[in-house]
Design a protein around this motif. Structure first.
Motif, PDB file in Angstrom:
ATOM      1  N   VAL A  39       0.845  -1.210   0.000  1.00 13.89           N
ATOM      2  CA  VAL A  39       0.000   0.000   0.000  1.00 13.89           C
ATOM      3  C   VAL A  39       0.870   1.245   0.000  1.00 13.89           C
ATOM      4  CG1 VAL A  39      -1.662   1.346   1.336  1.00 13.89           C
ATOM      5  CG2 VAL A  39      -1.970  -1.121   1.094  1.00 13.89           C
ATOM      6  N   TRP A  40       1.887   1.273   0.876  1.00 16.27           N
ATOM      7  CA  TRP A  40       2.804   2.432   0.919  1.00 16.27           C
ATOM      8  C   TRP A  40       3.437   2.650  -0.456  1.00 16.27           C
ATOM      9  CZ3 TRP A  40       0.792   4.276   4.802  1.00 16.27           C
ATOM     10  CH2 TRP A  40       0.906   3.841   6.112  1.00 16.27           C
ATOM     11  N   ALA A  41       3.938   1.545  -1.056  1.00 17.95           N
ATOM     12  CA  ALA A  41       4.639   1.658  -2.341  1.00 17.95           C
ATOM     13  C   ALA A  41       3.727   2.216  -3.428  1.00 17.95           C
ATOM     14  CB  ALA A  41       5.191   0.293  -2.749  1.00 17.95           C
ATOM     15  N   LEU A  42       2.481   1.765  -3.451  1.00 20.08           N
ATOM     16  CA  LEU A  42       1.548   2.247  -4.471  1.00 20.08           C
ATOM     17  C   LEU A  42       1.165   3.699  -4.219  1.00 20.08           C
ATOM     18  CD1 LEU A  42      -0.783  -0.871  -4.858  1.00 20.08           C
ATOM     19  CD2 LEU A  42       1.080  -0.143  -6.356  1.00 20.08           C
ATOM     20  N   LEU A  43       0.963   4.052  -2.947  1.00 18.79           N
ATOM     21  CA  LEU A  43       0.605   5.444  -2.635  1.00 18.79           C
ATOM     22  C   LEU A  43       1.740   6.403  -2.979  1.00 18.79           C
ATOM     23  CD1 LEU A  43      -1.292   5.087   0.772  1.00 18.79           C
ATOM     24  CD2 LEU A  43      -2.257   5.641  -1.468  1.00 18.79           C
ATOM     25  N   MET A  44       2.991   5.931  -2.848  1.00 16.88           N
ATOM     26  CA  MET A  44       4.122   6.800  -3.168  1.00 16.88           C
ATOM     27  C   MET A  44       4.239   7.072  -4.666  1.00 16.88           C
ATOM     28  SD  MET A  44       5.601   7.912  -0.478  1.00 16.88           S
ATOM     29  CE  MET A  44       7.198   8.481  -1.070  1.00 16.88           C
ATOM     30  N   ARG A  45       3.470   6.355  -5.470  1.00 22.20           N
ATOM     31  CA  ARG A  45       3.477   6.591  -6.918  1.00 22.20           C
ATOM     32  C   ARG A  45       2.332   7.511  -7.356  1.00 22.20           C
ATOM     33  NH1 ARG A  45       6.858   3.409  -9.832  1.00 22.20           N
ATOM     34  NH2 ARG A  45       5.637   3.845 -11.729  1.00 22.20           N
ATOM     35  N   VAL A  46       1.511   7.915  -6.400  1.00 20.75           N
ATOM     36  CA  VAL A  46       0.426   8.851  -6.722  1.00 20.75           C
ATOM     37  C   VAL A  46       1.039  10.205  -7.066  1.00 20.75           C
ATOM     38  CG1 VAL A  46      -1.581  10.070  -5.804  1.00 20.75           C
ATOM     39  CG2 VAL A  46      -1.226   7.655  -5.250  1.00 20.75           C
ATOM     40  N   PRO A  47       0.661  10.811  -8.176  1.00 23.43           N
ATOM     41  CA  PRO A  47       1.263  12.091  -8.591  1.00 23.43           C
ATOM     42  C   PRO A  47       0.710  13.286  -7.823  1.00 23.43           C
ATOM     43  CG  PRO A  47      -0.375  11.424 -10.182  1.00 23.43           C
ATOM     44  CD  PRO A  47      -0.271  10.293  -9.183  1.00 23.43           C
ATOM     45  N   SER A  48       0.807  13.230  -6.515  1.00 23.02           N
ATOM     46  CA  SER A  48       0.325  14.338  -5.688  1.00 23.02           C
ATOM     47  C   SER A  48       1.156  14.399  -4.412  1.00 23.02           C
ATOM     48  CB  SER A  48      -1.155  14.162  -5.330  1.00 23.02           C
ATOM     49  OG  SER A  48      -1.555  15.122  -4.369  1.00 23.02           O
ATOM     50  N   ARG A  49       1.755  15.544  -4.160  1.00 19.22           N
ATOM     51  CA  ARG A  49       2.551  15.702  -2.942  1.00 19.22           C
ATOM     52  C   ARG A  49       1.682  15.661  -1.687  1.00 19.22           C
ATOM     53  NH1 ARG A  49       7.625  17.276  -2.795  1.00 19.22           N
ATOM     54  NH2 ARG A  49       7.273  18.432  -0.848  1.00 19.22           N
ATOM     55  N   GLY A  56       5.654   9.655   3.060  1.00 21.08           N
ATOM     56  CA  GLY A  56       7.109   9.667   3.198  1.00 21.08           C
ATOM     57  C   GLY A  56       7.550  10.014   4.608  1.00 21.08           C
ATOM     58  N   VAL A  57       6.895  11.002   5.222  1.00 22.09           N
ATOM     59  CA  VAL A  57       7.244  11.410   6.588  1.00 22.09           C
ATOM     60  C   VAL A  57       6.966  10.269   7.567  1.00 22.09           C
ATOM     61  CG1 VAL A  57       6.621  12.949   8.483  1.00 22.09           C
ATOM     62  CG2 VAL A  57       6.924  13.869   6.183  1.00 22.09           C
ATOM     63  N   VAL A  58       5.802   9.659   7.458  1.00 20.29           N
ATOM     64  CA  VAL A  58       5.417   8.585   8.375  1.00 20.29           C
ATOM     65  C   VAL A  58       6.361   7.398   8.249  1.00 20.29           C
ATOM     66  CG1 VAL A  58       3.647   6.865   8.898  1.00 20.29           C
ATOM     67  CG2 VAL A  58       2.987   9.246   8.517  1.00 20.29           C
ATOM     68  N   THR A  59       6.618   6.958   7.021  1.00 16.46           N
ATOM     69  CA  THR A  59       7.460   5.776   6.834  1.00 16.46           C
ATOM     70  C   THR A  59       8.899   6.035   7.251  1.00 16.46           C
ATOM     71  OG1 THR A  59       7.751   6.378   4.486  1.00 16.46           O
ATOM     72  CG2 THR A  59       6.015   4.789   5.036  1.00 16.46           C
ATOM     73  N   GLU A  60       9.407   7.230   6.999  1.00 17.73           N
ATOM     74  CA  GLU A  60      10.775   7.554   7.438  1.00 17.73           C
ATOM     75  C   GLU A  60      10.856   7.573   8.961  1.00 17.73           C
ATOM     76  OE1 GLU A  60      13.770   8.054   5.987  1.00 17.73           O
ATOM     77  OE2 GLU A  60      12.825   7.253   4.182  1.00 17.73           O
TER      78      GLU A  60
END
Length: 216
Positions: A39-49, A56-60
């Motif tokens: 889920v994280w990996a797919l959400l990180m490909r969404v073209p929206s900051r 990114g903040v949560v996972t880091e």
């Protein structure tokens, strides 16, 4: 110092109880980490900051704080906010969440490793985006990352003793309790050490077999 086989015999019922709990944590924690990591990996490909930046903040944050701190936070701090889970559930969630931040990177590498031609072929066939992901991209990506995901399963196994800190009686917790009650430490701790080696070895064999099957 003499080896006491009677101590081993007395400990074995406790060992089986601890082994069952350890395997429950490992299986459920792996499912959480694999599912949430994808889920994280797919959400990180969404073209929206607005999506990628919070993820990114949560996972880091999760990846760069110790698992033990996360266990204590979930088990001792959340109840102050009227959010309470059992010790076992807390352990599964903590391990699954912690390792999902690593499996996310594994999935990301697998997705990026899919040849561009596969994306172009899906586009040429006019496949819907959902069908492109489920039928073309993810099967190839996951096949590439099975060895790395398997390594994290073994890492999760080695981290299960940390749950002893929140009263979960997995294998090491059972050994520690038995040792304190009977003043016999060598035998139960040795049994636990051997068990971890055997389980890790069997997991490695299963991983290699799965990898060969996927390759062929």
């Amino acid at each position: 110092m003499k080896w006491d086989w009677s101590a081993v015999s007395d400990f074995m019922p406790h060992f089986w109880d601890g082994l069952l709990v350890t395997l429950q944590i490992l299986v459920l924690g792996s499912l959480v980490s694999f599912g949430l990591g994808l889920v994280w990996a797919l959400l990180m490909r969404v073209p929206s900051r607005w999506v990628t930046w919070p993820i990114g903040v949560v996972t880091e944050f999760v990846r760069n704080t110790p698992l033990l701190v996360q266990l204590f936070f979930l088990f001792y701090v959340l109840p102050e906010w009227n959010i309470t889970f059992s010790a076992l559930t807390t352990g599964v969630v903590a391990i699954g969440l912690h390792y999902s931040t690593y499996t996310m990177q594994v999935y990301r590498a697998g997705i990026e490793g899919v040849p561009v031609g596969q994306w172009e072929a899906a586009t040429a066939l006019n496949l819907p985006l959902r069908r492109t992901w489920t039928a073309v991209i993810l099967p190839q990506a996951i096949r590439r990352v099975v060895p790395a995901l398997g390594n994290y399963v073994i890492s999760m196994l080695k981290d299960t003793p940390l749950l002893m800190a929140i009263t979960v009686l997995e294998m090491l917790g059972e050994a520690r309790l038995f040792s304190q009650q009977n003043f016999q430490f060598t035998e139960p701790l040795t049994v636990i050490g051997v068990a971890f080696i055997i389980i890790s070895y069997l997991a490695s064999l299963a991983l290699r077999a799965l990898e060969r099957r996927l390759v062929h």
